[in-house]
Scaffold this motif. Sequence first.
Motif, PDB file in Angstrom:
ATOM      1  N   TRP A 333       0.808  -1.216   0.000  1.00 14.01           N
ATOM      2  CA  TRP A 333       0.000   0.000   0.000  1.00 14.01           C
ATOM      3  C   TRP A 333       0.843   1.269   0.000  1.00 14.01           C
ATOM      4  O   TRP A 333       0.302   2.363  -0.173  1.00 14.01           O
ATOM      5  CB  TRP A 333      -0.939   0.005   1.214  1.00 14.01           C
ATOM      6  CG  TRP A 333      -2.216  -0.734   0.955  1.00 14.01           C
ATOM      7  CD1 TRP A 333      -2.430  -2.066   1.093  1.00 14.01           C
ATOM      8  CD2 TRP A 333      -3.445  -0.162   0.502  1.00 14.01           C
ATOM      9  NE1 TRP A 333      -3.723  -2.372   0.743  1.00 14.01           N
ATOM     10  CE2 TRP A 333      -4.379  -1.216   0.379  1.00 14.01           C
ATOM     11  CE3 TRP A 333      -3.855   1.129   0.188  1.00 14.01           C
ATOM     12  CZ2 TRP A 333      -5.684  -1.013  -0.042  1.00 14.01           C
ATOM     13  CZ3 TRP A 333      -5.160   1.341  -0.229  1.00 14.01           C
ATOM     14  CH2 TRP A 333      -6.054   0.271  -0.342  1.00 14.01           C
ATOM     15  N   ILE A 334       2.150   1.150   0.186  1.00 16.50           N
ATOM     16  CA  ILE A 334       2.990   2.346   0.205  1.00 16.50           C
ATOM     17  C   ILE A 334       2.862   3.109  -1.113  1.00 16.50           C
ATOM     18  O   ILE A 334       2.585   4.308  -1.145  1.00 16.50           O
ATOM     19  CB  ILE A 334       4.471   1.974   0.465  1.00 16.50           C
ATOM     20  CG1 ILE A 334       4.628   1.361   1.860  1.00 16.50           C
ATOM     21  CG2 ILE A 334       5.367   3.212   0.328  1.00 16.50           C
ATOM     22  CD1 ILE A 334       6.029   0.880   2.155  1.00 16.50           C
ATOM     23  N   GLY A 335       3.060   2.402  -2.222  1.00 15.81           N
ATOM     24  CA  GLY A 335       2.960   3.047  -3.522  1.00 15.81           C
ATOM     25  C   GLY A 335       1.557   3.521  -3.838  1.00 15.81           C
ATOM     26  O   GLY A 335       1.364   4.583  -4.445  1.00 15.81           O
ATOM     27  N   ILE A 336       0.562   2.743  -3.413  1.00 18.76           N
ATOM     28  CA  ILE A 336      -0.829   3.114  -3.693  1.00 18.76           C
ATOM     29  C   ILE A 336      -1.197   4.410  -2.983  1.00 18.76           C
ATOM     30  O   ILE A 336      -1.787   5.327  -3.576  1.00 18.76           O
ATOM     31  CB  ILE A 336      -1.782   1.972  -3.272  1.00 18.76           C
ATOM     32  CG1 ILE A 336      -1.472   0.718  -4.086  1.00 18.76           C
ATOM     33  CG2 ILE A 336      -3.242   2.393  -3.457  1.00 18.76           C
ATOM     34  CD1 ILE A 336      -2.256  -0.501  -3.636  1.00 18.76           C
ATOM     35  N   TRP A 337      -0.836   4.515  -1.708  1.00 18.02           N
ATOM     36  CA  TRP A 337      -1.139   5.736  -0.960  1.00 18.02           C
ATOM     37  C   TRP A 337      -0.358   6.924  -1.526  1.00 18.02           C
ATOM     38  O   TRP A 337      -0.891   8.045  -1.625  1.00 18.02           O
ATOM     39  CB  TRP A 337      -0.815   5.556   0.517  1.00 18.02           C
ATOM     40  CG  TRP A 337      -1.896   4.904   1.312  1.00 18.02           C
ATOM     41  CD1 TRP A 337      -1.803   3.748   2.041  1.00 18.02           C
ATOM     42  CD2 TRP A 337      -3.240   5.352   1.472  1.00 18.02           C
ATOM     43  NE1 TRP A 337      -3.006   3.450   2.635  1.00 18.02           N
ATOM     44  CE2 TRP A 337      -3.910   4.416   2.313  1.00 18.02           C
ATOM     45  CE3 TRP A 337      -3.962   6.439   0.996  1.00 18.02           C
ATOM     46  CZ2 TRP A 337      -5.240   4.553   2.679  1.00 18.02           C
ATOM     47  CZ3 TRP A 337      -5.302   6.574   1.357  1.00 18.02           C
ATOM     48  CH2 TRP A 337      -5.926   5.637   2.183  1.00 18.02           C
ATOM     49  N   ALA A 338       0.896   6.706  -1.897  1.00 19.66           N
ATOM     50  CA  ALA A 338       1.694   7.799  -2.458  1.00 19.66           C
ATOM     51  C   ALA A 338       1.054   8.318  -3.742  1.00 19.66           C
ATOM     52  O   ALA A 338       0.963   9.537  -3.961  1.00 19.66           O
ATOM     53  CB  ALA A 338       3.127   7.324  -2.729  1.00 19.66           C
ATOM     54  N   PHE A 339       0.608   7.401  -4.597  1.00 25.33           N
ATOM     55  CA  PHE A 339      -0.037   7.799  -5.856  1.00 25.33           C
ATOM     56  C   PHE A 339      -1.348   8.541  -5.579  1.00 25.33           C
ATOM     57  O   PHE A 339      -1.609   9.611  -6.140  1.00 25.33           O
ATOM     58  CB  PHE A 339      -0.295   6.560  -6.715  1.00 25.33           C
ATOM     59  CG  PHE A 339      -1.155   6.829  -7.912  1.00 25.33           C
ATOM     60  CD1 PHE A 339      -0.638   7.469  -9.018  1.00 25.33           C
ATOM     61  CD2 PHE A 339      -2.487   6.437  -7.926  1.00 25.33           C
ATOM     62  CE1 PHE A 339      -1.426   7.723 -10.128  1.00 25.33           C
ATOM     63  CE2 PHE A 339      -3.288   6.688  -9.019  1.00 25.33           C
ATOM     64  CZ  PHE A 339      -2.760   7.333 -10.129  1.00 25.33           C
ATOM     65  N   ALA A 340      -2.185   7.947  -4.712  1.00 20.83           N
ATOM     66  CA  ALA A 340      -3.498   8.537  -4.444  1.00 20.83           C
ATOM     67  C   ALA A 340      -3.368   9.920  -3.828  1.00 20.83           C
ATOM     68  O   ALA A 340      -4.075  10.865  -4.225  1.00 20.83           O
ATOM     69  CB  ALA A 340      -4.304   7.615  -3.526  1.00 20.83           C
ATOM     70  N   LEU A 341      -2.469  10.073  -2.858  1.00 23.86           N
ATOM     71  CA  LEU A 341      -2.323  11.364  -2.200  1.00 23.86           C
ATOM     72  C   LEU A 341      -1.670  12.403  -3.113  1.00 23.86           C
ATOM     73  O   LEU A 341      -1.999  13.593  -3.041  1.00 23.86           O
ATOM     74  CB  LEU A 341      -1.512  11.202  -0.914  1.00 23.86           C
ATOM     75  CG  LEU A 341      -2.243  10.472   0.222  1.00 23.86           C
ATOM     76  CD1 LEU A 341      -1.306  10.221   1.385  1.00 23.86           C
ATOM     77  CD2 LEU A 341      -3.460  11.269   0.684  1.00 23.86           C
ATOM     78  N   ALA A 342      -0.748  11.956  -3.971  1.00 16.58           N
ATOM     79  CA  ALA A 342      -0.159  12.893  -4.929  1.00 16.58           C
ATOM     80  C   ALA A 342      -1.242  13.420  -5.872  1.00 16.58           C
ATOM     81  O   ALA A 342      -1.263  14.609  -6.214  1.00 16.58           O
ATOM     82  CB  ALA A 342       0.955  12.210  -5.719  1.00 16.58           C
ATOM     83  N   TRP A 343      -2.154  12.550  -6.274  1.00 13.11           N
ATOM     84  CA  TRP A 343      -3.247  12.966  -7.163  1.00 13.11           C
ATOM     85  C   TRP A 343      -4.183  13.948  -6.447  1.00 13.11           C
ATOM     86  O   TRP A 343      -4.565  14.969  -7.000  1.00 13.11           O
ATOM     87  CB  TRP A 343      -4.027  11.740  -7.619  1.00 13.11           C
ATOM     88  CG  TRP A 343      -5.140  12.072  -8.572  1.00 13.11           C
ATOM     89  CD1 TRP A 343      -5.051  12.267  -9.925  1.00 13.11           C
ATOM     90  CD2 TRP A 343      -6.511  12.284  -8.226  1.00 13.11           C
ATOM     91  NE1 TRP A 343      -6.281  12.575 -10.453  1.00 13.11           N
ATOM     92  CE2 TRP A 343      -7.195  12.596  -9.426  1.00 13.11           C
ATOM     93  CE3 TRP A 343      -7.229  12.235  -7.038  1.00 13.11           C
ATOM     94  CZ2 TRP A 343      -8.564  12.866  -9.456  1.00 13.11           C
ATOM     95  CZ3 TRP A 343      -8.588  12.502  -7.065  1.00 13.11           C
ATOM     96  CH2 TRP A 343      -9.246  12.815  -8.257  1.00 13.11           C
ATOM     97  N   VAL A 344      -4.522  13.635  -5.190  1.00 13.63           N
ATOM     98  CA  VAL A 344      -5.397  14.524  -4.426  1.00 13.63           C
ATOM     99  C   VAL A 344      -4.724  15.885  -4.218  1.00 13.63           C
ATOM    100  O   VAL A 344      -5.354  16.940  -4.372  1.00 13.63           O
ATOM    101  CB  VAL A 344      -5.764  13.891  -3.068  1.00 13.63           C
ATOM    102  CG1 VAL A 344      -6.470  14.905  -2.173  1.00 13.63           C
ATOM    103  CG2 VAL A 344      -6.640  12.671  -3.270  1.00 13.63           C
TER     104      VAL A 344
END
Length: 469
Positions: A333-344
């Motif tokens: 989930w590290i990469g998933i959260w980084a991607f999602a939060l960067a998008w937000v």
Amino acid sequence: MSDVTQALPGKRRAIESSVPRGGLFANEDWWSVWIGLTVIVVAWVLFANGSSLKWLAVAPAKWKTLAEAGQGIASHWPNYLALFATFALLLGTALAVLGQSLSRFLPSFLILFVASLLIFTASAWNQAARYNLEAPLIALLLGLLVSNTVTLPEWFQSGLRVEFYIKVGIVLLGATLPLTLLVWAGPVAVGQATIVSLATFFTIFFAGKALGLDKRFAAVLGVGGAVCGVSASIAAGGAVRAKREHASMAITLVVVWAIVMIFVLPFASRALGLSTAVAGAWIGTSEFADAAGIAAAQAYGDVARNAGGAIAGAPDAAVQAFTLMKVVGRDIWIGIWAFALAWVAATRWNSESGVRAKADAREIWARFPKFVIGFVLASALVTWIASHYSLADYRKIVTPDLVAPISALRTWAFTFCFLSIGLTTRLRSLTAIGWRPLLAFTIGVAVNVVIGYVLSVHVFADYWNGLGG
């Protein structure tokens, strides 16, 4: 260097080692893969030619008196010397390529190795189990005692590579987990991790906002609690362009709570009569760092090993379940959260300031923990080797001559890590954080532990108990 930055082996080094860089030899993540797989391949080649890595993978035997303990070390000094040289060569090569100073690392690592040997020896005392003197706990407590009473020299920090040691150990751990087990329990681990990751993140995030924290800081705290504290906090901080001190404070909270859980979760598991596998899954769901979780799971497995059958399940099932839950389930989930939060951050939060944060699929790969790849490859290799043997022959031949030496080297790597955690943790660092971040994170801890217990002990207990047969 402030107390907060000393919650890890140097904030600057931790951030530098966690920043994604291209190339297969560009960071500690990839080097942990190559080191772990090199050890496993060498062990396999020796095994295939009728030899074994057992001579190198030495560990103290049980002893009753100090004279016996000293004699054991003296009689095996060539083995220990060779073991130190091997670790120093493998780790030193990686750090040299990464631009680290070997003149600082090697003396520091020598001290760490000798201390780990003494810790191993203490845990081999025939009365150690009666007093819960397990190697992980001894290493952690000794490190905490030293780091909080003595000012350690700056050069010594070079050998306290917490994340590097744990990543190498996890790759080696893959050799003890058959690929069939990953296929069978992996979906359960991912599903359970998804529930916990989402619940913990949004609990901390909204609690932080309600307490008046900046939304970027709240997001960093949330990811730190939801996934793998250190790496996740740094990744999330970079994704949302948080202030550098926000990542430092999140890391400190993660480390402190992770240490608390090393003692709380095994104790609670024993009091509740949990099997080794179920306890390992709970620890994997509720711990906040790989190294701390391994220490807790291994400690519970050691307690079960010395409990004379009072705790259900195989002792190794605690570490196996933890690894499936934390490494296979939560760390991805590290990469998933980084991607999602960067998008937000790019599409919503930065509209006020005009700052743009890059969000694309490459961010997921950049932040993905590469040592997980090594873990799976190690599991696949040993699974292929095991397929040429019957179950009886595997236990009689493969386990003692191939798997056991790798497991012993894994335990050494974990001990380096546990001791490094203690030696780099300053308990007084909490005073620099403030009550609002502490409260927000603590609320997330409570939710995390409760949900983890329900999922591990009640919802998915049958799956986890299948590991401990």
